[in-house]
Enzyme design. Structure first.
Site, PDB file in Angstrom:
ATOM      1  N   LYS A  77       0.842  -1.195   0.000  1.00 44.15           N
ATOM      2  CA  LYS A  77       0.000   0.000   0.000  1.00 44.15           C
ATOM      3  C   LYS A  77       0.876   1.244   0.000  1.00 44.15           C
ATOM      4  O   LYS A  77       1.568   1.535   0.973  1.00 44.15           O
ATOM      5  CB  LYS A  77      -0.911   0.051   1.224  1.00 44.15           C
ATOM      6  CG  LYS A  77      -1.960   1.175   1.139  1.00 44.15           C
ATOM      7  CD  LYS A  77      -2.616   1.474   2.467  1.00 44.15           C
ATOM      8  CE  LYS A  77      -1.866   2.482   3.299  1.00 44.15           C
ATOM      9  NZ  LYS A  77      -1.822   3.855   2.683  1.00 44.15           N
TER      10      LYS A  77
ATOM     11  N   GLU B 294      10.186   0.873  10.428  1.00 39.07           N
ATOM     12  CA  GLU B 294      11.169   1.962  10.317  1.00 39.07           C
ATOM     13  C   GLU B 294      10.396   3.241  10.586  1.00 39.07           C
ATOM     14  O   GLU B 294       9.588   3.665   9.759  1.00 39.07           O
ATOM     15  CB  GLU B 294      11.812   1.942   8.932  1.00 39.07           C
ATOM     16  CG  GLU B 294      13.111   2.740   8.866  1.00 39.07           C
ATOM     17  CD  GLU B 294      12.897   4.160   8.394  1.00 39.07           C
ATOM     18  OE1 GLU B 294      12.788   5.053   9.281  1.00 39.07           O
ATOM     19  OE2 GLU B 294      12.833   4.395   7.184  1.00 39.07           O
TER      20      GLU B 294
ATOM     21  N   CYS C 121      12.979  11.053   7.816  1.00 42.35           N
ATOM     22  CA  CYS C 121      12.936  10.493   9.170  1.00 42.35           C
ATOM     23  C   CYS C 121      14.255  10.656   9.902  1.00 42.35           C
ATOM     24  O   CYS C 121      14.288  10.751  11.120  1.00 42.35           O
ATOM     25  CB  CYS C 121      12.527   9.022   9.117  1.00 42.35           C
ATOM     26  SG  CYS C 121      13.560   8.017   8.031  1.00 42.35           S
TER      27      CYS C 121
ATOM     28  N   GLU D 231       9.082  15.035  16.620  1.00 43.20           N
ATOM     29  CA  GLU D 231       9.437  15.027  15.204  1.00 43.20           C
ATOM     30  C   GLU D 231       8.498  15.956  14.442  1.00 43.20           C
ATOM     31  O   GLU D 231       7.280  15.754  14.433  1.00 43.20           O
ATOM     32  CB  GLU D 231       9.348  13.616  14.634  1.00 43.20           C
ATOM     33  CG  GLU D 231       9.793  13.542  13.185  1.00 43.20           C
ATOM     34  CD  GLU D 231       9.743  12.133  12.614  1.00 43.20           C
ATOM     35  OE1 GLU D 231      10.653  11.751  11.871  1.00 43.20           O
ATOM     36  OE2 GLU D 231       8.771  11.402  12.928  1.00 43.20           O
TER      37      GLU D 231
END
Length: 500
Positions: free
Chosen positions: A193, A269, A303, A400
């Site tokens: 996906k 991850e 990231c 983040e």
């Protein structure tokens, strides 16, 4: 009948007309979703609809999983020798190279990243990754263990079966390659996906997969929303493993769904808040250039972005002056312009999220050295932003942001900066800038992160593992290490004819 996406690119970087089906890719065919609904793809430079793609739901995941199981049991898995898998993957590489400019243009169109970065990093890296794992396909082997003279004992590293893969919107093609490469090399079949924000390169890749000659059902791709299609993949009783790249919050949900269903294997991850440590003896010019690249590359939507920049007190003022000048020189604008460094954020949702963090930093008393506001009046552009005068408890230091927003923090010595750098729930990556080799290695070893860069940042290679400590994930992408995510180890014991 799925719609066809047709677009005329007429830019200085790429001129061509592209046209391909935008359906779900199940069992080698492009199909409408079961509910006949679609998802709009938005151009982040202006907020306008580019095209609509078929929406996949839980019913479509069922169809894709069935197709993947059939392929695994008949034409793939242990029925396709590694050499055969390698040949098909190499054919896919050749087709990606042939269509590299088109893939880069599609990436720039629906993601907003610059064409040059997409072509030279995303597409080139995706090609390299698939090529790397094509070389592994016939080299996945077990071992023979010595036990006793009347026994033969060995292990087989077998493909797991049907694996689910959920990829993010920040590096759509590259993350697809990171997932497909080891899974296909090991003989698994796939239900993938892509993000609903950036599905175009994934769909275009499906056409290339067919052209390369992969058996139907080996790779299935469904664009859909996380709470429907993503959840269906994570909780499906016939999906034996799920791999996810994205936020830590969603990673927790996927892990929970995997545990509540069939206890499927999970690799994650996830997010990061990476420290970039610059000591007094560093080459300041290079440290400034790398620091800017570390936080502002890909619009900060990385990231492993070096979003917490720690500078030793002796060079703090000079570094900040040069870093601000460097940031001011970065051009924000049209992704297809040759001199653009930073395009728009991927979506209005992401734009608003980043701006809310910027406002929280201002409200908390942090100083905006540069940026801190929207760029232009159209699209989702944000000026590269640097905060100083921050406190460790501030949201802009701890959380983040996933945008072009960095904080610059002064530190005294090695012990001081190690304590600050490790004061985070994340542990994806870190960077160290110094000309003292002993200090570089010692600092790298003390940092709690899956990757430590020395005198560079964001350096990724297909043969080098990548992944995080703490809440930055489970397992490793890339390199030989990633193969273990996609194999099941079977021990075989043979009695050589001796009685009990």
């Amino acid at each position: 009948m799925p719609s066809t996406f047709t677009h005329e690119f007429n830019t200085s970087a790429f001129k061509a007309k592209v046209s391909f089906s935008t359906g779900l890719f199940i069992n080698g065919q492009f199909l409408d979703g079961s509910d006949n609904t679609t998802i709009d793809v938005i151009n982040p430079t202006n907020g306008k609809v580019v095209t609509s793609v078929s929406e996949g739901t839980a019913k479509d995941v069922d169809l894709a999983v069935d197709a993947a199981h059939t392929a695994f049991d008949t034409t793939w898995g242990l029925h396709a020798p590694g050499a055969q898998r390698s040949i098909l993957m190499s054919k896919l590489v050749a087709l990606m190279e042939k269509n590299a400019d088109e893939l880069a243009a599609l990436e720039a169109l629906d993601n907003g990243k610059t064409f040059n970065w997409a072509r030279n990093v995303d597409v080139a890296g995706a090609i390299d990754c698939i090529r790397y794992y094509a070389g592994w396909a016939d080299k996945v082997t077990g071992q023979v263990q010595e036990t006793t003279e009347d026994k033969l004992t060995y292990t087989r590293h077998e493909p797991i079966g049907v694996v689910g893969q959920i990829i993010p919107w920040n590096f759509p093609l590259l993350m697809m390659a990171w997932k497909l490469g080891p899974a296909l090399a090991c003989g698994n079949t796939i239900v993938l996906k892509p993000s609903e924000f950036t599905p175009l390169t994934a769909i275009r890749m499906c056409h290339l997969i067919n052209e390369a000659g992969f058996p139907p059902g080996v790779v299935n791709v469904l664009t859909g929303y996380g709470h429907t299609a993503g959840n269906a993949i994570s909780s499906h009783m016939k999906v034996e493993k799920v791999a996810f790249t994205g936020s830590t919050l969603v990673g927790r949900k996927i892990m929970e769904a995997a545990a509540r269903s069939n206890l499927k294997n999970v690799t994650l991850e996830l997010g990061g808040k990476s420290p970039n440590i610059i000591f007094e003896d560093a080459d300041i010019e290079q440290a400034v250039n790398w620091a800017a690249f570390g936080i502002f590359w890909n619009h900060g939507q990385t990231c492993c972005a070096g979003s917490r920049i720690y500078v030793q007190e002796g060079i703090y003022d000079e570094f900040l002056k040069r870093f601000t000048e460097k940031t001011r020189s970065l051009k924000v604008g049209d992704p297809f312009a040759p001199d653009t460094f930073q395009g728009p954020q991927v979506s209005e949702v992401q734009f608003n999220r980043i701006m809310s963090y910027i406002e929280s930093g201002k409200a908390a008393g942090a100083k905006v050295e540069i940026g801190g506001e929207r760029h232009g009046t159209e699209g989702y552009f944000i000026k590269p932003t640097i905060f100083t005068n921050v406190d460790p408890s501030m949201k802009i230091v701890q959380e983040e942001i996933f945008g072009p927003v960095g904080v610059v923090i002064k530190f005294k010595d090695e012990d001081d900066v190690i304590k600050q750098a490790n004061d985070t729930v994340y542990g994806l990556a870190a960077a160290v800038f110094t000309q003292n080799l002993n200090r570089a290695i010692n600092t790298a070893h003390r940092l709690k992160a899956g990757t430590a860069w020395i005198n560079c940042v964001n350096s990724l290679h297909s043969n080098v593992p990548f992944g995080g400590f703490k809440q930055s994930g489970i397992g490793r992408e890339l390199g030989e290490y990633a193969l273990s995510n996609y194999t099941a180890v079977k021990a075989v014991h043979i009695n050589l004819g001796h009685r009990m």
